[in-house]
Design a protein around this motif. Sequence first.
Motif, short mmCIF file in Angstrom:
data_model
loop_
_atom_site.label_atom_id
_atom_site.label_comp_id
_atom_site.label_asym_id
_atom_site.label_seq_id
_atom_site.Cartn_x
_atom_site.Cartn_y
_atom_site.Cartn_z
N ASP A 208 15.75 56.10 60.15
CA ASP A 208 15.52 55.34 59.33
C ASP A 208 14.49 54.42 60.53
O ASP A 208 14.59 52.76 60.82
CB ASP A 208 16.11 54.90 58.37
CG ASP A 208 16.69 55.47 57.19
OD1 ASP A 208 15.94 55.50 56.40
OD2 ASP A 208 17.35 55.94 56.99
N ASN B 100 12.39 47.77 59.41
CA ASN B 100 12.40 49.02 59.83
C ASN B 100 10.82 49.04 59.55
O ASN B 100 9.96 50.48 60.54
CB ASN B 100 12.95 50.07 59.41
CG ASN B 100 12.91 50.74 58.35
OD1 ASN B 100 12.23 50.03 57.23
ND2 ASN B 100 13.80 51.82 57.98
N CYS C 265 25.57 52.82 55.78
CA CYS C 265 24.18 52.36 56.22
C CYS C 265 24.07 50.82 55.54
O CYS C 265 24.34 50.60 54.33
CB CYS C 265 23.29 53.62 55.68
SG CYS C 265 23.54 54.87 56.38
N PHE D 202 12.53 58.67 55.24
CA PHE D 202 12.84 57.75 55.93
C PHE D 202 12.58 56.25 54.93
O PHE D 202 11.70 56.37 53.85
CB PHE D 202 11.07 57.12 56.68
CG PHE D 202 10.97 56.05 57.29
CD1 PHE D 202 11.68 55.80 58.69
CD2 PHE D 202 10.63 55.38 56.74
CE1 PHE D 202 11.20 54.16 58.90
CE2 PHE D 202 10.10 53.23 57.38
CZ PHE D 202 10.50 53.27 58.82
N VAL D 203 13.79 55.82 54.87
CA VAL D 203 13.44 54.91 53.22
C VAL D 203 12.73 53.10 54.10
O VAL D 203 13.20 52.66 54.85
CB VAL D 203 14.75 54.46 53.22
CG1 VAL D 203 15.06 53.12 52.41
CG2 VAL D 203 15.77 55.33 52.77
N SER E 89 17.76 61.95 57.81
CA SER E 89 17.54 60.82 57.30
C SER E 89 17.55 60.41 58.26
O SER E 89 18.48 60.39 59.42
CB SER E 89 18.42 59.77 56.36
OG SER E 89 18.99 60.17 55.11
N TYR F 295 17.18 52.18 64.11
CA TYR F 295 17.45 53.10 63.66
C TYR F 295 19.32 52.48 63.26
O TYR F 295 20.20 52.73 61.95
CB TYR F 295 17.74 54.06 64.06
CG TYR F 295 18.62 55.30 63.34
CD1 TYR F 295 18.20 56.36 62.30
CD2 TYR F 295 19.49 55.43 64.18
CE1 TYR F 295 19.37 56.96 62.49
CE2 TYR F 295 20.49 56.49 63.63
CZ TYR F 295 20.72 57.31 62.72
OH TYR F 295 21.47 58.39 62.30
#
Length: 322
Positions: free
Chosen positions: A116, A166, A23, A160-161, A114, A123
Amino acid sequence: MSADPPLPGHLQVEVTSACNLRCTMCLVRYRPPVNKLAGAMRPELFRRLVDELPLRRLTLQGLGEPLLSPYLPEMIDVAVERGVRVGFNSNATLLTRRRARELVASGLDWLHVSVDGATPAVYEAIRDGARFDTVIANLAGLVEAKREAASDTPWIRVVFVAMRANVAELPALTRLLASVGVNELRVQNLSHDFADTDPAGAYQEIRQFTADQALWDDRGAFAEAAREAKVAGLKLRLPSSGPDGGGGNCTWPWDAAYVTSAGLVQPCCMVMGDDRVALGDLNRESFADIWHGEPYRDFRRRLDSADPPEVCRGCALYRHTF
């Protein structure tokens, strides 16, 4: 606050440092791959920790993907047998229907997944190596496994970061998750700016990524997501308003601790990288000796002062932006 508090009731344990993804915002991407067996915490070390501490809550996660650990079911059993609330974060790529049913039956208290982005393109550009459709299907399978078992647990929270790449997808993700039936969506900022590291050193790439992608605040997307969540009845947690909130009041080194898969004790999970700060080694001494040792005491004194440790100054939790 005291520099010598009682042993903590919350522990976060990195059950494995191996991961199947690379990631963009994770330190794993910028380090050599780790074999899943070599990266797994030894069961005997885990049991020693659980036996030594008055635990009420146990988080089985670190930089790696917990579902890669061959010892994860045993670790969950150990915690549940002792009446300890236990859960972990997962990228859900390995969360098959069989594993979902096993986790529901295990007594796992919570599972954070997770996600995102709300589309495959966004994503998959972030969660390198994952497939969006597979993860959403696995998430829906976990919801269905809970329904089949008539179980309230595990509590399913999607994390969600939020980044520049995003954040525009957040409202659509809120609608998608409500349709899947998850319990909660938590939106958080990047955990650290890595400003305490050498700009040309080992953390150069992740430091630059953070500088490029750090968001801290996006009132438009956050407000729209809040409206969507309210309509859908989805619990939503948004980050604090921004870095102008100041720093301090972090209680991690008094209340909890983070232990790497190799047995190094760190003050919290936000640090990332055991070369940045380690307060003791469980292969050489007991957790109690480390917890009450001078390195920990000094770290607490500094964190409770106007001159905190350098590693804390760029932390989103310390700065109230997480």
